[in-house]
Design a protein around this motif. Structure first.
Motif, PDB file in Angstrom:
ATOM      1  N   THR A 162       0.807  -1.212   0.000  1.00 10.88           N
ATOM      2  CA  THR A 162       0.000   0.000   0.000  1.00 10.88           C
ATOM      3  C   THR A 162       0.843   1.266   0.000  1.00 10.88           C
ATOM      4  O   THR A 162       0.317   2.342  -0.164  1.00 10.88           O
ATOM      5  N   SER A 163       2.152   1.160   0.185  1.00  6.46           N
ATOM      6  CA  SER A 163       2.991   2.346   0.185  1.00  6.46           C
ATOM      7  C   SER A 163       4.246   2.086  -0.632  1.00  6.46           C
ATOM      8  O   SER A 163       4.581   0.942  -0.934  1.00  6.46           O
ATOM      9  N   TYR A 164       4.935   3.171  -0.962  1.00  7.43           N
ATOM     10  CA  TYR A 164       6.189   3.038  -1.691  1.00  7.43           C
ATOM     11  C   TYR A 164       7.164   2.188  -0.890  1.00  7.43           C
ATOM     12  O   TYR A 164       7.809   1.297  -1.431  1.00  7.43           O
ATOM     13  N   GLN A 185       4.218  -0.031  -9.042  1.00  8.23           N
ATOM     14  CA  GLN A 185       3.698   0.828  -7.982  1.00  8.23           C
ATOM     15  C   GLN A 185       4.747   1.848  -7.541  1.00  8.23           C
ATOM     16  O   GLN A 185       4.434   3.027  -7.364  1.00  8.23           O
ATOM     17  N   CYS A 186       5.989   1.413  -7.387  1.00  7.41           N
ATOM     18  CA  CYS A 186       7.065   2.345  -7.020  1.00  7.41           C
ATOM     19  C   CYS A 186       7.225   3.426  -8.089  1.00  7.41           C
ATOM     20  O   CYS A 186       7.301   4.618  -7.779  1.00  7.41           O
ATOM     21  N   GLU A 218       5.088   4.475 -10.285  1.00  7.93           N
ATOM     22  CA  GLU A 218       3.920   5.359 -10.309  1.00  7.93           C
ATOM     23  C   GLU A 218       4.030   6.433  -9.226  1.00  7.93           C
ATOM     24  O   GLU A 218       3.763   7.606  -9.466  1.00  7.93           O
ATOM     25  N   ARG A 219       4.458   6.034  -8.042  1.00  5.97           N
ATOM     26  CA  ARG A 219       4.581   7.002  -6.946  1.00  5.97           C
ATOM     27  C   ARG A 219       5.706   7.988  -7.195  1.00  5.97           C
ATOM     28  O   ARG A 219       5.581   9.167  -6.898  1.00  5.97           O
ATOM     29  N   GLU A 245       6.797   8.959 -10.150  1.00  8.98           N
ATOM     30  CA  GLU A 245       6.324   9.859 -11.202  1.00  8.98           C
ATOM     31  C   GLU A 245       5.327  10.877 -10.651  1.00  8.98           C
ATOM     32  O   GLU A 245       5.317  12.031 -11.080  1.00  8.98           O
ATOM     33  N   ALA A 246       4.496  10.466  -9.708  1.00 10.64           N
ATOM     34  CA  ALA A 246       3.540  11.400  -9.109  1.00 10.64           C
ATOM     35  C   ALA A 246       4.273  12.505  -8.355  1.00 10.64           C
ATOM     36  O   ALA A 246       3.910  13.683  -8.446  1.00 10.64           O
ATOM     37  N   VAL A 247       5.316  12.135  -7.630  1.00 16.15           N
ATOM     38  CA  VAL A 247       6.108  13.133  -6.907  1.00 16.15           C
ATOM     39  C   VAL A 247       6.816  14.060  -7.887  1.00 16.15           C
ATOM     40  O   VAL A 247       6.827  15.283  -7.708  1.00 16.15           O
TER      41      VAL A 247
END
Length: 80
Positions: free
Chosen positions: A7-9, A46-47, A49-50, A52-54
């Motif tokens: 659920t988290s990086y 998932q990593c 994606e997070r 890239e969001a940052v």
């Protein structure tokens, strides 16, 4: 059986580290390799994606003229 999605990086990165260690040890049974690779691909996605969001948020801040530090912040290191 695959593990639930992290659920988290931090959880996704830890999962990638565990998978890498298991594969590098040479102890993974051949029947386990494919599920491990599928789990690794999902955790990696998932990593990424997070990250890239940052990056998008930071790019938006800089584009808005915010008082952001102008030093190189691309510190994504695979060997964290």
């Amino acid at each position: 059986m695959t593990e639930p999605q992290p659920t988290s990086y931090r959880e996704a990165y830890a999962r990638l580290s565990r998978i890498a260690a298991e594969l590098e040890s040479g102890e993974a049974d051949l029947d386990r390799v494919l599920p491990l690779l599928e789990d690794a691909r999902a955790a990696y996605a998932q990593c990424r994606e997070r990250i890239e969001a940052v990056r998008a948020v930071l790019a938006g801040d800089w584009a808005d003229g915010s008082d952001a530090d102008e030093t190189d912040t691309d510190n994504t290191d695979d060997a964290e």
